[in-house]
Scaffold this motif. Structure first.
Motif, PDB file in Angstrom:
ATOM      1  N   ASP A 278     117.041  43.534  99.114  1.00 20.57           N
ATOM      2  CA  ASP A 278     118.134  42.515  99.203  1.00 20.57           C
ATOM      3  C   ASP A 278     118.129  42.048 100.497  1.00 20.57           C
ATOM      4  O   ASP A 278     117.984  41.491 101.169  1.00 20.57           O
ATOM      5  CB  ASP A 278     118.999  43.875  99.981  1.00 20.57           C
ATOM      6  CG  ASP A 278     119.187  45.270  99.510  1.00 20.57           C
ATOM      7  OD1 ASP A 278     119.459  45.425  97.922  1.00 20.57           O
ATOM      8  OD2 ASP A 278     119.729  46.372  99.472  1.00 20.57           O
ATOM      9  N   ILE A 279     118.823  40.791  99.231  1.00 23.09           N
ATOM     10  CA  ILE A 279     118.533  38.683  99.853  1.00 23.09           C
ATOM     11  C   ILE A 279     119.726  38.348 100.124  1.00 23.09           C
ATOM     12  O   ILE A 279     121.046  38.228  99.426  1.00 23.09           O
ATOM     13  CB  ILE A 279     117.227  38.517  98.662  1.00 23.09           C
ATOM     14  CG1 ILE A 279     116.544  39.270  98.310  1.00 23.09           C
ATOM     15  CG2 ILE A 279     117.793  36.452  99.225  1.00 23.09           C
ATOM     16  CD1 ILE A 279     115.459  38.369  97.643  1.00 23.09           C
ATOM     17  N   VAL A 290     127.767  31.879 107.125  1.00 24.54           N
ATOM     18  CA  VAL A 290     127.801  33.878 107.001  1.00 24.54           C
ATOM     19  C   VAL A 290     126.592  34.097 105.659  1.00 24.54           C
ATOM     20  O   VAL A 290     126.530  32.830 105.151  1.00 24.54           O
ATOM     21  CB  VAL A 290     129.287  33.613 106.278  1.00 24.54           C
ATOM     22  CG1 VAL A 290     130.485  33.998 107.543  1.00 24.54           C
ATOM     23  CG2 VAL A 290     129.708  33.428 105.306  1.00 24.54           C
ATOM     24  N   VAL A 291     126.820  34.855 105.560  1.00 21.76           N
ATOM     25  CA  VAL A 291     124.940  35.400 105.110  1.00 21.76           C
ATOM     26  C   VAL A 291     125.689  37.141 104.000  1.00 21.76           C
ATOM     27  O   VAL A 291     125.779  37.863 104.813  1.00 21.76           O
ATOM     28  CB  VAL A 291     124.148  35.923 106.180  1.00 21.76           C
ATOM     29  CG1 VAL A 291     122.674  36.097 104.918  1.00 21.76           C
ATOM     30  CG2 VAL A 291     123.604  35.046 107.156  1.00 21.76           C
ATOM     31  N   PRO A 292     125.871  36.533 102.956  1.00 20.20           N
ATOM     32  CA  PRO A 292     126.182  38.032 102.358  1.00 20.20           C
ATOM     33  C   PRO A 292     124.988  38.414 101.608  1.00 20.20           C
ATOM     34  O   PRO A 292     124.445  37.346 101.110  1.00 20.20           O
ATOM     35  CB  PRO A 292     127.585  37.600 100.529  1.00 20.20           C
ATOM     36  CG  PRO A 292     127.536  35.497 101.263  1.00 20.20           C
ATOM     37  CD  PRO A 292     126.987  35.703 102.819  1.00 20.20           C
ATOM     38  N   VAL A 293     125.226  39.180 100.722  1.00 14.63           N
ATOM     39  CA  VAL A 293     124.214  39.844 100.365  1.00 14.63           C
ATOM     40  C   VAL A 293     123.720  40.332  98.907  1.00 14.63           C
ATOM     41  O   VAL A 293     124.698  41.406  98.521  1.00 14.63           O
ATOM     42  CB  VAL A 293     123.851  40.991 101.542  1.00 14.63           C
ATOM     43  CG1 VAL A 293     121.960  41.824 100.894  1.00 14.63           C
ATOM     44  CG2 VAL A 293     123.432  40.719 102.330  1.00 14.63           C
ATOM     45  N   VAL A 294     122.844  40.121  98.542  1.00 12.55           N
ATOM     46  CA  VAL A 294     122.435  40.027  96.764  1.00 12.55           C
ATOM     47  C   VAL A 294     121.806  41.438  96.743  1.00 12.55           C
ATOM     48  O   VAL A 294     120.782  40.903  97.545  1.00 12.55           O
ATOM     49  CB  VAL A 294     121.969  39.059  95.428  1.00 12.55           C
ATOM     50  CG1 VAL A 294     121.923  39.192  94.322  1.00 12.55           C
ATOM     51  CG2 VAL A 294     122.663  37.870  96.644  1.00 12.55           C
ATOM     52  N   ARG A 295     122.404  42.391  96.754  1.00 14.40           N
ATOM     53  CA  ARG A 295     121.332  43.616  96.224  1.00 14.40           C
ATOM     54  C   ARG A 295     120.565  43.482  95.464  1.00 14.40           C
ATOM     55  O   ARG A 295     120.480  43.473  93.946  1.00 14.40           O
ATOM     56  CB  ARG A 295     122.167  44.551  96.887  1.00 14.40           C
ATOM     57  CG  ARG A 295     123.150  44.861  98.163  1.00 14.40           C
ATOM     58  CD  ARG A 295     123.670  45.867  98.286  1.00 14.40           C
ATOM     59  NE  ARG A 295     124.933  45.608  99.669  1.00 14.40           N
ATOM     60  CZ  ARG A 295     124.427  45.730 100.526  1.00 14.40           C
ATOM     61  NH1 ARG A 295     123.211  45.219 101.138  1.00 14.40           N
ATOM     62  NH2 ARG A 295     125.212  45.207 101.866  1.00 14.40           N
ATOM     63  N   ASP A 296     119.268  44.532  95.518  1.00 16.72           N
ATOM     64  CA  ASP A 296     118.136  45.153  94.630  1.00 16.72           C
ATOM     65  C   ASP A 296     118.563  43.704  93.919  1.00 16.72           C
ATOM     66  O   ASP A 296     118.406  44.075  91.836  1.00 16.72           O
ATOM     67  CB  ASP A 296     119.241  45.903  93.759  1.00 16.72           C
ATOM     68  CG  ASP A 296     119.388  47.483  94.007  1.00 16.72           C
ATOM     69  OD1 ASP A 296     118.423  47.535  95.223  1.00 16.72           O
ATOM     70  OD2 ASP A 296     120.128  47.883  94.204  1.00 16.72           O
ATOM     71  N   VAL A 297     117.812  42.570  94.110  1.00 18.91           N
ATOM     72  CA  VAL A 297     117.551  41.351  93.292  1.00 18.91           C
ATOM     73  C   VAL A 297     116.712  41.642  92.176  1.00 18.91           C
ATOM     74  O   VAL A 297     116.392  41.065  90.938  1.00 18.91           O
ATOM     75  CB  VAL A 297     116.827  40.118  94.046  1.00 18.91           C
ATOM     76  CG1 VAL A 297     116.573  38.431  93.386  1.00 18.91           C
ATOM     77  CG2 VAL A 297     117.955  39.677  95.055  1.00 18.91           C
ATOM     78  N   ASP A 298     115.189  42.719  92.623  1.00 25.82           N
ATOM     79  CA  ASP A 298     114.066  43.076  91.962  1.00 25.82           C
ATOM     80  C   ASP A 298     114.743  43.030  90.375  1.00 25.82           C
ATOM     81  O   ASP A 298     114.417  42.926  89.140  1.00 25.82           O
ATOM     82  CB  ASP A 298     113.337  43.851  91.888  1.00 25.82           C
ATOM     83  CG  ASP A 298     111.813  44.193  91.765  1.00 25.82           C
ATOM     84  OD1 ASP A 298     111.534  43.291  90.724  1.00 25.82           O
ATOM     85  OD2 ASP A 298     112.139  45.988  91.437  1.00 25.82           O
ATOM     86  N   GLY A 329     120.790  43.676 103.914  1.00 27.53           N
ATOM     87  CA  GLY A 329     119.443  42.459 103.491  1.00 27.53           C
ATOM     88  C   GLY A 329     118.674  43.104 104.289  1.00 27.53           C
ATOM     89  O   GLY A 329     118.295  42.854 105.339  1.00 27.53           O
ATOM     90  N   THR A 330     117.143  42.224 103.852  1.00 29.09           N
ATOM     91  CA  THR A 330     116.138  42.707 103.870  1.00 29.09           C
ATOM     92  C   THR A 330     115.367  41.143 104.403  1.00 29.09           C
ATOM     93  O   THR A 330     114.285  41.341 104.750  1.00 29.09           O
ATOM     94  CB  THR A 330     115.154  43.450 103.209  1.00 29.09           C
ATOM     95  OG1 THR A 330     115.083  42.965 101.626  1.00 29.09           O
ATOM     96  CG2 THR A 330     115.935  44.894 102.774  1.00 29.09           C
TER      97      THR A 330
END
Length: 415
Positions: A278-279, A290-298, A329-330
């Motif tokens: 999760d980037i 701010v840092v929104p998260v794009v999940r499961d980018v893979d 976010g990871t």
């Protein structure tokens, strides 16, 4: 009928908020679902709207006051007219009232080609703040009324009207009383809750982590050539432009699989390894970073990533990001290059253990097979927590990203 105006129910991660702006005064007419007050938390700005047509009867929490989740901040009188406030000189209310009384049907507006758009007060305020000509906005409300959402959609669509004055709008709109005077002017402004939270997190990250930064540089020519070759067909097929961030997000995802410590976080004395990517994508706004998260980018393609980043960017500028979109976010990517930064040392986003910094693409003479070539180069920076990540892993992680960007087919082949 009198009802309570309450602060929104905050998520568990938000302890309290601050009354940022009352958009309506006591006695001033409000329409149902019209924005009446903003509540600012350390993550997002939450909006409170009018529960019905009526007026604000009483304000219990002034701007700047701290409020808790669900706390009563005012009282609202449903069905009451705001004539007293309008007569006292509220130009915005006068406009709204006059428009409502003389409101033509949508068909009449279309057929007559009226130049004067009918705006709700909230829409007029937003249009004025962003220098938008109401006549350029298509209304979706009753009788062709232009709503706040219509203006916001117009702004996000990039169709802002040109300024009607040669002077910058910001200077024209600034109250004279707010401008410092004297030979050595100073102005003291309270730090917003979001800005204070950002400052606290950044200082905490530097004080609690053994933070180091390693650098490398990447030849952007292969990706730039790829974009040039497929940009038209990509946009035609997916309805979105192909940017650089999606390439770096995919490259980072593959590198994170190879170096799990970079995709981990520290929780007390435990090291938590995440089996997903999760980037977070750092976005700069007027209120702060701010840092929104794009999940499961893979599991996402380049187009999916680009669409998500554009969506988050638009939401961030309009203050519409939700708490759930910024939690977790990871790993984080930040791009200072859009502002012209050539090289920097990004600060960790706790509890994550690493952050990737992208920078400006700069043409430089490079030695290639014994020959000097001018290539579009970008410096990359990886800041990492040395408690969790060894220097060898950090360097190899950054090299892996460099190799995949310089040869994008590696991303597809996982080599």
């Amino acid at each position: 009928m009198s009802t309570e105006i309450k602060a929104p129910v905050f998520p568990e991660s938000v302890a309290e908020g601050t009354v940022a702006t009352w958009h309506k005064k006591p006695g001033e007419a409000c329409e149902r679902d019209e924005l009446i007050v903003d509540i600012e938390t350390d993550k997002v700005v939450l909006e409170v709207v009018a529960p019905a047509d009526g007026v604000i009867e009483e304000i219990l929490k002034d701007e700047g006051d701290t409020v808790e989740s669900g706390e009563v901040i005012g009282r609202f009188k449903e069905g009451a007219a705001g004539s007293k406030s309008e007569e006292s000189g509220s130009e915005e209310s006068k406009t709204a009232s006059a428009s409502k009384e003389q409101e033509p049907s949508r068909e009449d507006v279309s057929a007559a080609g009226v130049d004067e758009a009918i705006l709700s007060p909230a829409a007029r305020k937003l249009a004025d703040e962003n220098n938008v000509d109401p006549a350029d906005v298509k209304g979706s409300g009753k009788g062709g009324r232009v709503t706040k959402e219509d203006v916001q959609a117009h702004i996000e669509g990039g169709n802002k009207a040109a300024p009607t004055s040669s002077e910058p709008r910001k200077e024209a709109a600034a109250p004279a009383a707010d401008v410092p005077v004297g030979d050595r002017p100073e102005k003291r402004v309270p730090m917003t809750r979001l800005r204070a939270s950002i400052a606290k997190r950044l200082v905490n990250a530097q004080q609690s982590a053994a933070m180091l930064t390693t650098f490398n540089e990447v030849n952007m020519k292969p990706v730039m050539d790829l974009r040039k070759q497929y940009k038209d067909s990509f946009e035609k097929r997916h309805g979105i432009k192909l940017g650089f961030m999606s390439f770096f997000a995919k490259a980072a995802t593959e590198a994170l699989k190879r170096f799990p410590a970079v995709n981990a976080s520290i929780d007390g004395n435990d090291m938590v390894y995440h089996g997903y990517q999760d980037i977070g994508v750092a976005v700069s706004t007027d209120r702060g970073l701010v840092v929104p998260v794009v999940r499961d980018v893979d599991a996402l393609g380049l187009a999916d990533i680009e669409k998500k980043i554009v969506e988050y960017g638009q939401k961030a500028k309009g203050g519409k990001l939700g708490i759930e979109e910024m939690t977790g976010g990871t790993f984080t990517i930040t791009n200072g290059g859009i502002f012209g930064s050539l090289i920097s040392t990004p600060i960790l986003n706790p509890p994550q253990t690493a952050i990737l910094g992208m920078h400006k693409i700069q043409e430089r003479p490079m030695a290639v097979n014994g020959q000097v070539e001018i290539l579009p180069m970008m410096y990359l920076a990886l800041s990492y927590d040395h408690r969790m990540i060894d220097g060898k892993e950090a360097v190899q992680f950054l090299v892996a990203i460099k190799e995949m960007i310089e040869d994008p087919t590696r991303i597809l082949l996982d080599v």
